[in-house]
Scaffold this motif. Structure first.
Motif, short mmCIF file in Angstrom:
data_model
loop_
_atom_site.label_atom_id
_atom_site.label_comp_id
_atom_site.label_asym_id
_atom_site.label_seq_id
_atom_site.Cartn_x
_atom_site.Cartn_y
_atom_site.Cartn_z
N SER A 57 1.04 -1.17 -0.02
CA SER A 57 -0.08 0.11 -0.03
C SER A 57 0.99 1.30 0.14
O SER A 57 2.04 1.04 0.37
N VAL A 58 0.29 2.41 -0.58
CA VAL A 58 1.03 3.60 -0.51
C VAL A 58 0.08 4.88 0.23
O VAL A 58 -0.88 4.91 -0.52
N ASN A 59 0.89 5.61 0.75
CA ASN A 59 0.08 6.62 1.21
C ASN A 59 1.14 7.85 1.23
O ASN A 59 2.02 8.08 1.79
N TYR A 60 0.82 8.58 0.16
CA TYR A 60 1.76 9.75 -0.27
C TYR A 60 1.88 10.74 0.65
O TYR A 60 2.81 11.57 1.03
N VAL A 61 0.73 10.92 1.50
CA VAL A 61 0.60 11.94 2.55
C VAL A 61 1.49 11.49 3.53
O VAL A 61 2.43 12.51 4.28
N GLU A 62 1.48 10.45 4.16
CA GLU A 62 2.39 9.92 5.16
C GLU A 62 3.77 10.01 4.90
O GLU A 62 4.87 10.25 5.29
N ASP A 63 4.06 9.52 3.40
CA ASP A 63 5.31 9.73 2.87
C ASP A 63 6.02 10.95 2.99
O ASP A 63 7.42 11.23 3.46
N LEU A 64 5.07 12.02 2.85
CA LEU A 64 5.70 13.55 2.80
C LEU A 64 5.93 13.71 4.50
O LEU A 64 6.95 14.43 4.64
N LEU A 65 5.21 13.30 5.40
CA LEU A 65 5.16 13.69 6.67
C LEU A 65 6.63 12.95 7.18
O LEU A 65 7.54 13.45 7.86
N LEU A 66 6.84 11.60 6.75
CA LEU A 66 8.23 10.97 6.96
C LEU A 66 9.34 11.73 6.52
O LEU A 66 10.32 11.96 7.11
N LEU A 67 9.23 12.37 5.31
CA LEU A 67 10.41 13.19 4.73
C LEU A 67 10.57 14.17 5.58
O LEU A 67 11.78 14.54 5.67
N MET A 68 9.60 15.19 5.65
CA MET A 68 9.80 16.04 6.41
C MET A 68 10.33 16.08 7.91
O MET A 68 11.23 16.72 8.36
N ASP A 69 9.90 14.85 8.69
CA ASP A 69 10.42 14.42 9.89
C ASP A 69 11.88 14.07 9.83
O ASP A 69 12.66 14.38 10.58
N HIS A 70 12.10 13.26 8.88
CA HIS A 70 13.73 12.89 8.57
C HIS A 70 14.63 14.15 8.28
O HIS A 70 15.78 14.18 8.80
N GLU A 175 -2.15 -0.98 -3.33
CA GLU A 175 -3.36 -0.03 -2.94
C GLU A 175 -2.63 1.33 -2.65
O GLU A 175 -2.07 1.40 -1.54
N MET A 176 -3.38 2.32 -3.40
CA MET A 176 -3.02 3.54 -3.24
C MET A 176 -4.18 4.17 -2.03
O MET A 176 -5.33 4.10 -2.02
N ILE A 177 -3.48 4.67 -0.89
CA ILE A 177 -4.37 5.13 0.14
C ILE A 177 -4.35 6.60 0.30
O ILE A 177 -3.50 7.30 0.41
N TRP A 178 -5.98 7.26 0.18
CA TRP A 178 -6.06 8.70 0.38
C TRP A 178 -6.93 8.81 1.74
O TRP A 178 -7.44 8.26 2.07
N PRO A 179 -6.66 9.83 2.22
CA PRO A 179 -7.33 10.21 3.59
C PRO A 179 -8.93 10.52 3.31
O PRO A 179 -9.13 10.66 2.18
#
Length: 249
Positions: A57-70, A175-179
């Motif tokens: 599954s892919v959640n692009y929103v959470e990916d962005l959060l992980l990048l900013m936190d990193h 699966e692409m996950i959107w909020p």
């Protein structure tokens, strides 16, 4: 962090989210201009460019959060193009404290009902899959690319599109996950300064999306003459001025 990213410049952080059909090269001309004055983060979303393929599954929103936190970014200005604008909008709705300004370039929008003409355009590409050359011919003949394909960035656009199609054809099932609920129902909740930019000659559906963003309390809408969906390639200096002005407000 497994996403491929680059950071250039110093100062207020600006995260750039590329469109579909492209990768980080969407920002080839705009990112260096911004980096003269700000810290710029560009990255390939999962499954594109140099980032790993999706898995499960892919959640692009959470990916962005992980990048900013990193990158230890407490907040940033987000600049999203097309589906990158959809990701930026969803992120701003769910993590408003992390978004200083929201700048959307012809964004897609979850929950928006696209026209039969738009759906037929997408279906016409799917019908010739996996023939890359035919996919390129059909996709790039769309009216949303009429300006870029008649100008000096034609070859660049073809190469990005070819690389994009080659990459997505290797994707496993996922699966692409959107909020939820979809963003179209929540735009009035966006509290940050928002700028919506669109090319005059973009798809009419994308202009219809702009009507929905009028619900945003602190929004400005800007149309760029003689530009299509790839305003990032054809009008980077115009975009820079608009982005710079919003940040300085």
């Amino acid at each position: 962090m497994d996403l491929y990213y680059q950071v250039t410049g110093e100062g207020h952080p600006i995260v750039l989210l590329h469109s579909g059909g492209t990768d980080r090269r969407d920002w080839t001309f705009l990112a260096p201009r911004i980096a003269q004055y700000y810290k710029v983060v560009t990255f390939d979303v999962r499954g594109i460019g140099k980032s790993p393929s999706p898995n499960g599954s892919v959640n692009y929103v959470e990916d962005l959060l992980l990048l900013m936190d990193h990158l230890e970014l407490e907040s940033a200005t987000l600049v999203g193009h097309s589906i990158g604008g959809q990701i930026a909008t969803e992120f701003a709705l769910h993590y408003p404290e992390k978004v200083k300004n929201l700048i959307l370039i012809a964004p897609s929008l979850s929950g928006f009902h696209y026209s039969e003409a738009f759906n037929e355009y997408i279906n016409s590409i799917n019908r010739v899959t996996p023939d890359i050359d035919q996919m390129l011919d059909v996709s790039l003949s769309g009216s949303l690319y009429q300006v870029v394909m008649s100008g000096p960035h034609r070859d660049r656009m073809i190469q990005m599109h070819r690389d994009y199609f080659n990459r997505i054809l290797t994707w496993p099932h996922f699966e692409m996950i959107w909020p939820q609920p979809p963003a179209v129902e929540r735009l009035d909740e966006l509290s940050m300064n928002t700028l919506f930019i669109i090319g005059e000659k973009d798809f009419q559906d994308n202009h219809r999306v702009a009507e929905h963003f009028k619900k945003v309390p602190n929004v400005s809408l800007s149309e760029i003459a003689n530009a299509d969906h790839m305003v990032t390639l054809t009008h980077p200096d115009t975009l820079f001025v608009k982005i710079d002005n919003l940040i300085k407000e």
